[in-house]
Design a protein around this motif. Structure first.
Motif, PDB file in Angstrom:
ATOM      1  N   THR A 356     -13.788  17.964  11.870  1.00 19.95           N
ATOM      2  CA  THR A 356     -13.795  17.571  10.461  1.00 19.95           C
ATOM      3  C   THR A 356     -12.380  17.212  10.003  1.00 19.95           C
ATOM      4  O   THR A 356     -12.145  16.140   9.455  1.00 19.95           O
ATOM      5  CB  THR A 356     -14.365  18.717   9.595  1.00 19.95           C
ATOM      6  N   LEU A 357     -11.438  18.113  10.270  1.00 21.41           N
ATOM      7  CA  LEU A 357     -10.057  17.869   9.831  1.00 21.41           C
ATOM      8  C   LEU A 357      -9.479  16.629  10.502  1.00 21.41           C
ATOM      9  O   LEU A 357      -8.835  15.800   9.864  1.00 21.41           O
ATOM     10  CB  LEU A 357      -9.179  19.100  10.114  1.00 21.41           C
ATOM     11  N   ALA A 358      -9.741  16.509  11.804  1.00 20.37           N
ATOM     12  CA  ALA A 358      -9.217  15.359  12.548  1.00 20.37           C
ATOM     13  C   ALA A 358      -9.823  14.053  12.008  1.00 20.37           C
ATOM     14  O   ALA A 358      -9.114  13.055  11.849  1.00 20.37           O
ATOM     15  CB  ALA A 358      -9.526  15.512  14.030  1.00 20.37           C
ATOM     16  N   SER A 359     -11.121  14.064  11.709  1.00 13.24           N
ATOM     17  CA  SER A 359     -11.781  12.847  11.208  1.00 13.24           C
ATOM     18  C   SER A 359     -11.262  12.469   9.825  1.00 13.24           C
ATOM     19  O   SER A 359     -11.034  11.290   9.538  1.00 13.24           O
ATOM     20  CB  SER A 359     -13.300  13.042  11.128  1.00 13.24           C
ATOM     21  N   ILE A 360     -11.072  13.480   8.962  1.00 12.14           N
ATOM     22  CA  ILE A 360     -10.546  13.192   7.613  1.00 12.14           C
ATOM     23  C   ILE A 360      -9.193  12.496   7.753  1.00 12.14           C
ATOM     24  O   ILE A 360      -8.946  11.462   7.146  1.00 12.14           O
ATOM     25  CB  ILE A 360     -10.405  14.491   6.775  1.00 12.14           C
ATOM     26  N   HIS A 361      -8.345  13.080   8.591  1.00 12.13           N
ATOM     27  CA  HIS A 361      -7.017  12.468   8.759  1.00 12.13           C
ATOM     28  C   HIS A 361      -7.134  11.039   9.269  1.00 12.13           C
ATOM     29  O   HIS A 361      -6.507  10.124   8.724  1.00 12.13           O
ATOM     30  CB  HIS A 361      -6.130  13.276   9.707  1.00 12.13           C
ATOM     31  N   ASN A 362      -7.925  10.817  10.329  1.00 13.18           N
ATOM     32  CA  ASN A 362      -7.999   9.472  10.926  1.00 13.18           C
ATOM     33  C   ASN A 362      -8.548   8.431   9.958  1.00 13.18           C
ATOM     34  O   ASN A 362      -8.079   7.290   9.925  1.00 13.18           O
ATOM     35  CB  ASN A 362      -8.845   9.501  12.210  1.00 13.18           C
ATOM     36  N   ILE A 363      -9.546   8.816   9.158  1.00 16.65           N
ATOM     37  CA  ILE A 363     -10.107   7.857   8.188  1.00 16.65           C
ATOM     38  C   ILE A 363      -9.054   7.528   7.136  1.00 16.65           C
ATOM     39  O   ILE A 363      -8.838   6.372   6.774  1.00 16.65           O
ATOM     40  CB  ILE A 363     -11.375   8.431   7.529  1.00 16.65           C
ATOM     41  N   TRP A 364      -8.390   8.567   6.670  1.00 13.69           N
ATOM     42  CA  TRP A 364      -7.323   8.391   5.685  1.00 13.69           C
ATOM     43  C   TRP A 364      -6.243   7.472   6.253  1.00 13.69           C
ATOM     44  O   TRP A 364      -5.774   6.554   5.613  1.00 13.69           O
ATOM     45  CB  TRP A 364      -6.710   9.754   5.339  1.00 13.69           C
ATOM     46  N   TRP A 365      -5.876   7.758   7.487  1.00 16.31           N
ATOM     47  CA  TRP A 365      -4.807   7.014   8.134  1.00 16.31           C
ATOM     48  C   TRP A 365      -5.176   5.540   8.272  1.00 16.31           C
ATOM     49  O   TRP A 365      -4.370   4.662   7.993  1.00 16.31           O
ATOM     50  CB  TRP A 365      -4.500   7.641   9.500  1.00 16.31           C
ATOM     51  N   TYR A 366      -6.417   5.251   8.690  1.00 15.44           N
ATOM     52  CA  TYR A 366      -6.882   3.868   8.836  1.00 15.44           C
ATOM     53  C   TYR A 366      -6.821   3.138   7.497  1.00 15.44           C
ATOM     54  O   TYR A 366      -6.412   1.989   7.410  1.00 15.44           O
ATOM     55  CB  TYR A 366      -8.319   3.844   9.383  1.00 15.44           C
ATOM     56  N   ASN A 367      -7.259   3.828   6.454  1.00 13.06           N
ATOM     57  CA  ASN A 367      -7.233   3.193   5.132  1.00 13.06           C
ATOM     58  C   ASN A 367      -5.809   2.945   4.660  1.00 13.06           C
ATOM     59  O   ASN A 367      -5.512   1.899   4.093  1.00 13.06           O
ATOM     60  CB  ASN A 367      -7.988   4.042   4.109  1.00 13.06           C
ATOM     61  N   ASN A 368      -4.943   3.913   4.890  1.00 15.00           N
ATOM     62  CA  ASN A 368      -3.532   3.748   4.524  1.00 15.00           C
ATOM     63  C   ASN A 368      -2.912   2.590   5.291  1.00 15.00           C
ATOM     64  O   ASN A 368      -2.086   1.857   4.762  1.00 15.00           O
ATOM     65  CB  ASN A 368      -2.736   5.017   4.856  1.00 15.00           C
ATOM     66  N   PHE A 369      -3.310   2.470   6.531  1.00 14.42           N
ATOM     67  CA  PHE A 369      -2.766   1.413   7.395  1.00 14.42           C
ATOM     68  C   PHE A 369      -3.062   0.036   6.790  1.00 14.42           C
ATOM     69  O   PHE A 369      -2.180  -0.802   6.660  1.00 14.42           O
ATOM     70  CB  PHE A 369      -3.366   1.546   8.796  1.00 14.42           C
ATOM     71  N   ILE A 370      -4.329  -0.153   6.403  1.00 13.47           N
ATOM     72  CA  ILE A 370      -4.711  -1.435   5.789  1.00 13.47           C
ATOM     73  C   ILE A 370      -3.977  -1.620   4.469  1.00 13.47           C
ATOM     74  O   ILE A 370      -3.515  -2.715   4.136  1.00 13.47           O
ATOM     75  CB  ILE A 370      -6.241  -1.494   5.583  1.00 13.47           C
ATOM     76  N   GLN A 371      -3.847  -0.529   3.726  1.00 15.16           N
ATOM     77  CA  GLN A 371      -3.148  -0.578   2.448  1.00 15.16           C
ATOM     78  C   GLN A 371      -1.711  -1.078   2.638  1.00 15.16           C
ATOM     79  O   GLN A 371      -1.225  -1.907   1.891  1.00 15.16           O
ATOM     80  CB  GLN A 371      -3.164   0.840   1.830  1.00 15.16           C
ATOM     81  N   LYS A 372      -1.070  -0.560   3.673  1.00 14.53           N
ATOM     82  CA  LYS A 372       0.320  -0.954   3.946  1.00 14.53           C
ATOM     83  C   LYS A 372       0.399  -2.450   4.273  1.00 14.53           C
ATOM     84  O   LYS A 372       1.330  -3.133   3.859  1.00 14.53           O
ATOM     85  CB  LYS A 372       0.878  -0.153   5.133  1.00 14.53           C
ATOM     86  N   ILE A 373      -0.584  -2.943   5.044  1.00 12.79           N
ATOM     87  CA  ILE A 373      -0.582  -4.367   5.379  1.00 12.79           C
ATOM     88  C   ILE A 373      -0.763  -5.183   4.101  1.00 12.79           C
ATOM     89  O   ILE A 373      -0.066  -6.167   3.872  1.00 12.79           O
ATOM     90  CB  ILE A 373      -1.707  -4.701   6.389  1.00 12.79           C
ATOM     91  N   LYS A 374      -1.709  -4.728   3.257  1.00 15.79           N
ATOM     92  CA  LYS A 374      -1.987  -5.423   1.999  1.00 15.79           C
ATOM     93  C   LYS A 374      -0.741  -5.526   1.142  1.00 15.79           C
ATOM     94  O   LYS A 374      -0.478  -6.522   0.509  1.00 15.79           O
ATOM     95  CB  LYS A 374      -3.007  -4.600   1.208  1.00 15.79           C
ATOM     96  N   GLU A 375      -0.001  -4.432   1.115  1.00 19.45           N
ATOM     97  CA  GLU A 375       1.186  -4.400   0.262  1.00 19.45           C
ATOM     98  C   GLU A 375       2.400  -5.037   0.943  1.00 19.45           C
ATOM     99  O   GLU A 375       3.510  -4.955   0.431  1.00 19.45           O
ATOM    100  CB  GLU A 375       1.494  -2.946  -0.120  1.00 19.45           C
ATOM    101  N   ASN A 376       2.147  -5.615   2.111  1.00 21.43           N
ATOM    102  CA  ASN A 376       3.239  -6.250   2.859  1.00 21.43           C
ATOM    103  C   ASN A 376       4.366  -5.282   3.146  1.00 21.43           C
ATOM    104  O   ASN A 376       5.528  -5.663   3.206  1.00 21.43           O
ATOM    105  CB  ASN A 376       3.835  -7.413   2.056  1.00 21.43           C
ATOM    106  N   SER A 377       4.034  -4.012   3.259  1.00 19.54           N
ATOM    107  CA  SER A 377       5.112  -3.033   3.359  1.00 19.54           C
ATOM    108  C   SER A 377       5.376  -2.608   4.790  1.00 19.54           C
ATOM    109  O   SER A 377       6.091  -1.672   5.036  1.00 19.54           O
ATOM    110  CB  SER A 377       4.791  -1.815   2.509  1.00 19.54           C
ATOM    111  N   MET A 378       4.752  -3.283   5.753  1.00 18.33           N
ATOM    112  CA  MET A 378       5.090  -2.922   7.126  1.00 18.33           C
ATOM    113  C   MET A 378       5.425  -4.150   7.957  1.00 18.33           C
ATOM    114  O   MET A 378       4.961  -5.246   7.694  1.00 18.33           O
ATOM    115  CB  MET A 378       3.975  -2.107   7.777  1.00 18.33           C
ATOM    116  N   ALA A 379       6.262  -3.909   8.943  1.00 15.95           N
ATOM    117  CA  ALA A 379       6.644  -4.996   9.825  1.00 15.95           C
ATOM    118  C   ALA A 379       5.515  -5.203  10.810  1.00 15.95           C
ATOM    119  O   ALA A 379       5.280  -4.384  11.674  1.00 15.95           O
ATOM    120  CB  ALA A 379       7.923  -4.630  10.553  1.00 15.95           C
ATOM    121  N   LEU A 380       4.799  -6.290  10.660  1.00 15.61           N
ATOM    122  CA  LEU A 380       3.666  -6.518  11.548  1.00 15.61           C
ATOM    123  C   LEU A 380       4.132  -7.198  12.831  1.00 15.61           C
ATOM    124  O   LEU A 380       4.977  -8.064  12.812  1.00 15.61           O
ATOM    125  CB  LEU A 380       2.627  -7.393  10.854  1.00 15.61           C
ATOM    126  N   ASN A 381       3.561  -6.753  13.893  1.00 16.41           N
ATOM    127  CA  ASN A 381       3.941  -7.264  15.198  1.00 16.41           C
ATOM    128  C   ASN A 381       2.682  -7.846  15.829  1.00 16.41           C
ATOM    129  O   ASN A 381       1.859  -7.124  16.333  1.00 16.41           O
ATOM    130  CB  ASN A 381       4.486  -6.092  16.007  1.00 16.41           C
TER     131      ASN A 381
END
Ligand SMILES: [Zn+2]
Length: 562
Positions: A356-381
């Protein structure tokens, strides 16, 4: 029964929808993640196999109401088509005919017959916001005969699905077209879609054959859908994303409709696909990996994995005493509350809360990842070979600059080793590298720009320069290994980057030059042994060659210029 969903919904894109199977995300109560979710995917086949559709019909409520989801979370149902791949192709649990797909449900052996109409009926009972036309998926590398069969059935089923969808909603095709929403661009990687009736997703097949894909797309575009899904499995036999066929797909669907990368992918895949122009993703990777103890973390915070992410294999010994959160950059409730050590303990003691804890983190992380791309806040490779992407003007240049900047940043999880051998060879300028002499080895280690060890040791007498460089490199690696072993709990190293000014050494190690001399072969074997030892500690060793600008400069001088 209310057929038209009159309330306007907004879908912010790009978005990642986790798989909620038929009621919830596996091991995760939806309310815990609802604050970050854009949407969820409901699996039609699993829903009907577990009688969710009939129950909802009897209750006369939607799945959203049943699960008490907030209004802004979009529900998307698949058609059952993907299970043709997973159950019929892979497990031989059923068959496909031009009229229907028949499944033997693995849990209880129940026979489920899905026609395009029945798939729509089930999805209508679930009252999902986005529904999917039944298709006949195949793997990318199938032969042309199978591809032709797949697109013929897919086109026919798309027509029947659309007809049934219109019938259930009691609307005409003209009204469908009029109310079919177009995506609005917000900024570089950010889009929005507003809609006030259920949407229909048309799935395009064609394997890796561009002509077949185009034919299928042409027919489906004629039928008219609200979004278009890339159907099938665009992964090469080597396990890489088939970017060529994925990019082609974007040229054969209407540009103002959602491009849906169904069932994909890793964070790197998503970054590549968002850059290409895809908007919507669903994938079981974050939840399935979580249940196996593989956690996604931002770059340089774990064991090296992708271009944009690292992972933790949380069950390994290295995390026994690790009191850091899973990812120091993650704002999920698990990272705010628990240490790696605690989560590892839950996994090792087989406590189901671990998943449960691991899944919550991974889902959160995936969503944050997309959020960062949306906000142009990460160096995409990006990993696109296509010329279109390469020629993509300033944007691409800016990304390259960002990438260059990112690689310059020292990481606290990376050990940098600078080494060099001095070998006093008489008449070396005449004899080249064939001369032999007395060699000394020097190296120093850096973590996070701080030098933690400097050493000079004699190598051997009567050896050639390349051999001296090789021996020096091995000395340095041995030292690093002993240091890491000794300080296991204090030094969290995931990567070692070594620098040599010997092109020959770098090319030997990286396989660009074939090693011919037996004494060098022996050294290479030693390198393999130590490299394996590092691999067991989940540490990656990377050997870099950097040309020496000033031949007389010492290693220390050169380091100052790094
Ligand atoms: Zn987290």
């Amino acid at each position: 029964m209310q057929n038209l969903n009159n309330q306007e919904k907004t879908l912010n894109l790009p978005a990642f929808f986790p798989d909620a199977t038929y009621s919830t995300i596996s091991h995760v109560p939806l309310y815990i993640v609802e604050s970050i979710l854009t949407g969820v995917v409901i699996t039609t086949l699993h829903a009907t196999a577990n009688n969710l559709d009939t129950l909802l019909e009897e209750l006369n409520i939607s799945f959203s109401q049943f699960a008490n989801l907030p209004q802004n979370i979009i529900t998307l149902s698949d058609s059952g088509g993907f299970q043709v791949l997973s159950l019929i192709h892979n497990k031989k649990l059923g068959k496909i005919t031009p009229d229907y797909a028949k499944f033997k449900y693995p849990k209880d052996g129940k026979i489920i017959k899905l026609t395009p109409e029945e798939s729509q009926n089930i999805q209508h009972k679930l009252k999902t916001d986005i529904r999917t036309a039944l298709d006949y998926p195949i793997m990318g590398h199938e032969n042309i005969k199978t591809i032709q069969k797949s697109i013929k059935i897919t086109i026919d089923w798309a027509k029947r699905s659309k007809k049934q969808f219109l019938k259930l909603l009691n609307i005409k095709n003209s009204e469908f077209k009029k109310t079919s929403p177009n995506i609005q661009k917000i900024n570089n990687f950010s889009y929005q879609l507003k809609f006030s009736r259920p949407l229909l997703n048309g799935v395009i097949q064609g394997g890796n054959d561009k002509k077949a894909r185009q034919e299928c797309a042409q027919e489906l575009t004629k039928i008219g859908f609200d979004l278009y899904g890339f159907g099938g499995w665009p992964i090469t036999p080597e396990g890489n994303l088939n970017t060529d066929i994925l990019e082609h797909f974007l040229t054969i669907i209407p540009s103002d409709k959602i491009a849906y990368a169904m069932g994909l992918g890793t964070p790197d895949d998503m970054a590549t696909l968002i850059y290409m122009g895809y908007h919507l993703f669903d994938c079981t990777i974050p939840t399935r990996n979580a249940r196996h103890g593989t956690l996604f973390v931002s770059k340089n915070n774990g064991e090296p994995k992708g271009k944009h992410y690292d992972v933790l294999h949380i069950k390994t010994e290295r995390y026994i005493y690790d009191n850091k959160p899973i990812d120091p950059n993650c704002n999920c409730p698990v990272c705010k509350k628990y240490s790696r050590s605690y989560i590892r303990f839950l996994f090792k003691s087989k406590n189901p809360v671990a998943s449960t804890l691991a899944s919550i983190h991974n889902i959160w992380w995936y969503n944050n990842f997309i959020q960062k791309i949306k906000e142009n806040s990460m160096a995409l490779n990006f990993n696109i070979q296509d010329t279109k992407a390469k020629n993509n003007s300033n944007n691409s240049k800016q990304q390259l600059l960002l990438k260059a900047k990112a690689t310059k940043q020292p990481s606290q999880n990376t050990l940098y080793i600078y080494h060099d051998a001095t070998c006093k060879v008489q008449n070396a300028h005449i004899k080249g590298h064939s001369g032999k002499g007395k060699a000394t080895c020097g190296f120093f280690f850096q973590i996070n720009n701080k030098t933690i060890l400097t050493k000079t040791i004699p190598v051997a007498d009567n050896i050639t320069i390349p051999e001296a460089e090789f021996r020096c490199f091995l000395f340095a690696l041995e030292h690093a290994y002993n240091l890491i072993k000794k300080q296991n709990k204090k030094l969290f190293i995931t990567k070692i980057i070594t620098f040599t000014d010997s092109q020959l050494l770098a090319f030997w190690i990286n396989g660009k030059y074939k090693i011919k001399k037996p004494h060098i072969k022996k050294l290479y074997e030693q390198y393999q042994q130590i490299s394996n030892k590092f691999a067991k500690l989940n540490i990656l060793v990377q050997v870099n060659w950097h040309a020496r600008e000033n031949k007389k400069a010492s290693i220390a001088d050169r380091l100052a210029n790094e």
